[in-house]
Design a protein around this motif. Sequence first.
Motif, PDB file in Angstrom:
ATOM      1  N   UNK A 138       1.007  -1.430  -0.258  1.00  0.00           N
ATOM      2  CA  UNK A 138       0.044   0.122  -0.056  1.00  0.00           C
ATOM      3  C   UNK A 138       0.539   0.735   0.321  1.00  0.00           C
ATOM      4  N   UNK A 139       0.181   2.890   0.188  1.00  0.00           N
ATOM      5  CA  UNK A 139       0.710   3.703   0.281  1.00  0.00           C
ATOM      6  C   UNK A 139       1.546   3.469   1.139  1.00  0.00           C
ATOM      7  N   UNK A 140       2.365   4.955   1.441  1.00  0.00           N
ATOM      8  CA  UNK A 140       3.203   5.023   2.418  1.00  0.00           C
ATOM      9  C   UNK A 140       2.586   5.980   3.413  1.00  0.00           C
ATOM     10  N   UNK A 141       2.592   5.150   4.712  1.00  0.00           N
ATOM     11  CA  UNK A 141       1.383   6.334   6.057  1.00  0.00           C
ATOM     12  C   UNK A 141       0.149   5.303   6.082  1.00  0.00           C
ATOM     13  N   UNK A 142      -0.250   3.915   5.044  1.00  0.00           N
ATOM     14  CA  UNK A 142      -1.599   4.126   5.275  1.00  0.00           C
ATOM     15  C   UNK A 142      -1.749   2.729   7.044  1.00  0.00           C
TER      16      UNK A 142
ATOM     17  N   UNK B  20      -6.653  -9.388  -0.737  1.00  0.00           N
ATOM     18  CA  UNK B  20      -8.188  -8.945   0.764  1.00  0.00           C
ATOM     19  C   UNK B  20      -7.383  -7.492   0.118  1.00  0.00           C
ATOM     20  N   UNK B  21      -8.218  -6.800  -0.389  1.00  0.00           N
ATOM     21  CA  UNK B  21      -7.769  -4.755   0.057  1.00  0.00           C
ATOM     22  C   UNK B  21      -8.824  -4.514   1.208  1.00  0.00           C
ATOM     23  N   UNK B  22      -7.988  -3.833   2.069  1.00  0.00           N
ATOM     24  CA  UNK B  22      -8.061  -3.542   3.801  1.00  0.00           C
ATOM     25  C   UNK B  22      -7.869  -1.332   3.883  1.00  0.00           C
ATOM     26  N   UNK B  23      -9.139  -1.511   4.829  1.00  0.00           N
ATOM     27  CA  UNK B  23      -9.008   0.084   4.120  1.00  0.00           C
ATOM     28  C   UNK B  23      -9.187   0.002   6.144  1.00  0.00           C
ATOM     29  N   UNK B  24      -7.632   0.233   6.639  1.00  0.00           N
ATOM     30  CA  UNK B  24      -6.762   0.804   7.610  1.00  0.00           C
ATOM     31  C   UNK B  24      -7.920   2.428   7.680  1.00  0.00           C
ATOM     32  N   UNK B  25      -7.612   2.263   9.199  1.00  0.00           N
ATOM     33  CA  UNK B  25      -7.919   3.883   9.848  1.00  0.00           C
ATOM     34  C   UNK B  25      -9.676   3.950  10.524  1.00  0.00           C
ATOM     35  N   UNK B  26     -10.127   2.353  10.292  1.00  0.00           N
ATOM     36  CA  UNK B  26     -12.310   3.055  11.060  1.00  0.00           C
ATOM     37  C   UNK B  26     -11.465   3.904  11.888  1.00  0.00           C
ATOM     38  N   UNK B  27     -11.208   3.773  12.893  1.00  0.00           N
ATOM     39  CA  UNK B  27     -11.471   4.847  14.148  1.00  0.00           C
ATOM     40  C   UNK B  27     -11.268   6.231  13.563  1.00  0.00           C
TER      41      UNK B  27
ATOM     42  N   UNK C  72     -10.485  -2.132   9.074  1.00  0.00           N
ATOM     43  CA  UNK C  72      -9.992  -2.981  10.066  1.00  0.00           C
ATOM     44  C   UNK C  72      -9.795  -1.280  10.743  1.00  0.00           C
ATOM     45  N   UNK C  73      -8.943  -1.267  12.395  1.00  0.00           N
ATOM     46  CA  UNK C  73      -8.464  -0.109  12.938  1.00  0.00           C
ATOM     47  C   UNK C  73      -7.186  -0.898  13.316  1.00  0.00           C
ATOM     48  N   UNK C  74      -6.065  -0.891  12.735  1.00  0.00           N
ATOM     49  CA  UNK C  74      -4.837  -1.498  13.245  1.00  0.00           C
ATOM     50  C   UNK C  74      -4.887  -0.963  14.958  1.00  0.00           C
ATOM     51  N   UNK C  75      -4.911   1.223  15.087  1.00  0.00           N
ATOM     52  CA  UNK C  75      -4.480   1.318  16.494  1.00  0.00           C
ATOM     53  C   UNK C  75      -5.372   1.266  17.469  1.00  0.00           C
ATOM     54  N   UNK C  76      -6.535   0.140  17.246  1.00  0.00           N
ATOM     55  CA  UNK C  76      -7.519   0.248  18.343  1.00  0.00           C
ATOM     56  C   UNK C  76      -7.677  -1.980  18.530  1.00  0.00           C
ATOM     57  N   UNK C  77      -6.827  -2.429  16.745  1.00  0.00           N
ATOM     58  CA  UNK C  77      -6.640  -3.957  17.319  1.00  0.00           C
ATOM     59  C   UNK C  77      -8.057  -4.599  16.823  1.00  0.00           C
ATOM     60  N   UNK C  78      -8.897  -3.808  15.915  1.00  0.00           N
ATOM     61  CA  UNK C  78     -10.019  -4.208  14.875  1.00  0.00           C
ATOM     62  C   UNK C  78      -9.770  -4.856  14.222  1.00  0.00           C
ATOM     63  N   UNK C  79     -10.445  -5.485  14.086  1.00  0.00           N
ATOM     64  CA  UNK C  79     -10.475  -6.637  12.945  1.00  0.00           C
ATOM     65  C   UNK C  79      -9.229  -7.178  12.217  1.00  0.00           C
TER      66      UNK C  79
ATOM     67  N   UNK D  30      -4.221  -5.763   0.087  1.00  0.00           N
ATOM     68  CA  UNK D  30      -3.439  -3.836  -0.206  1.00  0.00           C
ATOM     69  C   UNK D  30      -4.378  -3.512   0.568  1.00  0.00           C
ATOM     70  N   UNK D  31      -3.413  -2.316   1.073  1.00  0.00           N
ATOM     71  CA  UNK D  31      -3.882  -1.155   2.354  1.00  0.00           C
ATOM     72  C   UNK D  31      -3.916  -0.352   2.335  1.00  0.00           C
ATOM     73  N   UNK D  32      -5.504   0.281   2.481  1.00  0.00           N
ATOM     74  CA  UNK D  32      -5.522   2.020   2.058  1.00  0.00           C
ATOM     75  C   UNK D  32      -5.864   2.883   3.563  1.00  0.00           C
ATOM     76  N   UNK D  33      -5.817   3.635   3.167  1.00  0.00           N
ATOM     77  CA  UNK D  33      -6.332   4.672   4.117  1.00  0.00           C
ATOM     78  C   UNK D  33      -7.971   5.404   4.348  1.00  0.00           C
ATOM     79  N   UNK D  34      -8.827   4.857   5.026  1.00  0.00           N
ATOM     80  CA  UNK D  34      -9.948   5.123   4.334  1.00  0.00           C
ATOM     81  C   UNK D  34      -9.712   6.846   4.614  1.00  0.00           C
ATOM     82  N   UNK D  35      -9.560   8.111   4.733  1.00  0.00           N
ATOM     83  CA  UNK D  35      -9.083   9.003   4.983  1.00  0.00           C
ATOM     84  C   UNK D  35      -8.637   9.851   4.097  1.00  0.00           C
TER      85      UNK D  35
END
Length: 203
Positions: free
Chosen positions: A11-15, A125-132, A159-166, A91-96
């Motif tokens: 994924x892109x840097x920082x996601x 698997x496409x994953x939208x991170x930072x759901x928090x 998912x939310x890596x910060x809160x370990x969600x999903x 493949x990770x992206x930032x939902x924002x």
Amino acid sequence: MGGSLRLAVLGAPGVGKTAIIRQFLFGDYPERHRPTDGPRLYRPAVLLDGAVYDLSIRDGDGAGPGQSPGGLEEWPDPKDWSLQDTDAFVLVYDICSPDSFDYVKALRQRIVDTRPAGAPEAPILVVGNKRDRQRLRFGPRRALAALVRRGWRCGYLECSAKYNWHVLRLFRELLRCALVRARPAHPALRLQGALHPARCSLM
């Protein structure tokens, strides 16, 4: 009896690629973001239906810190970073960040285009991170999920890596898909637990 599986988290840097992997393996979250300096490789092991599987999890995709999400043309030859030999992709992206989603779109196409002729299709698997940070998202979840699942023919999860969600769920689903593809005669493969609980916890 067992085997090995090669996974790539791209994924892109920082996601949040490294944050997702570290939550999965070690149950921790880095409070301060530090750009990953080149690809890293993690080698946990899991116990699945009484068999041990060695995982190789690649963190990073050759795009260095500071490169724009559209900089796929600057990447090295995919053969140099084992894209063709990978068994499954996250493949990770930032939902924002819509740019990070466009990056994943281009990356998914690169994976499809560079797959050797006749080679089995690798699960993606496409994953939208930072759901928090849900309130800051750039697009509705249902629309994005429908696009990825129907248009791209990939799995989709947030998912939310910060809160370990999903986080655990995304790896469980990815491994299930990869193993079913590798061993079609055993469609009921089920993750049972971890060989090294300190390194990796699957339930």
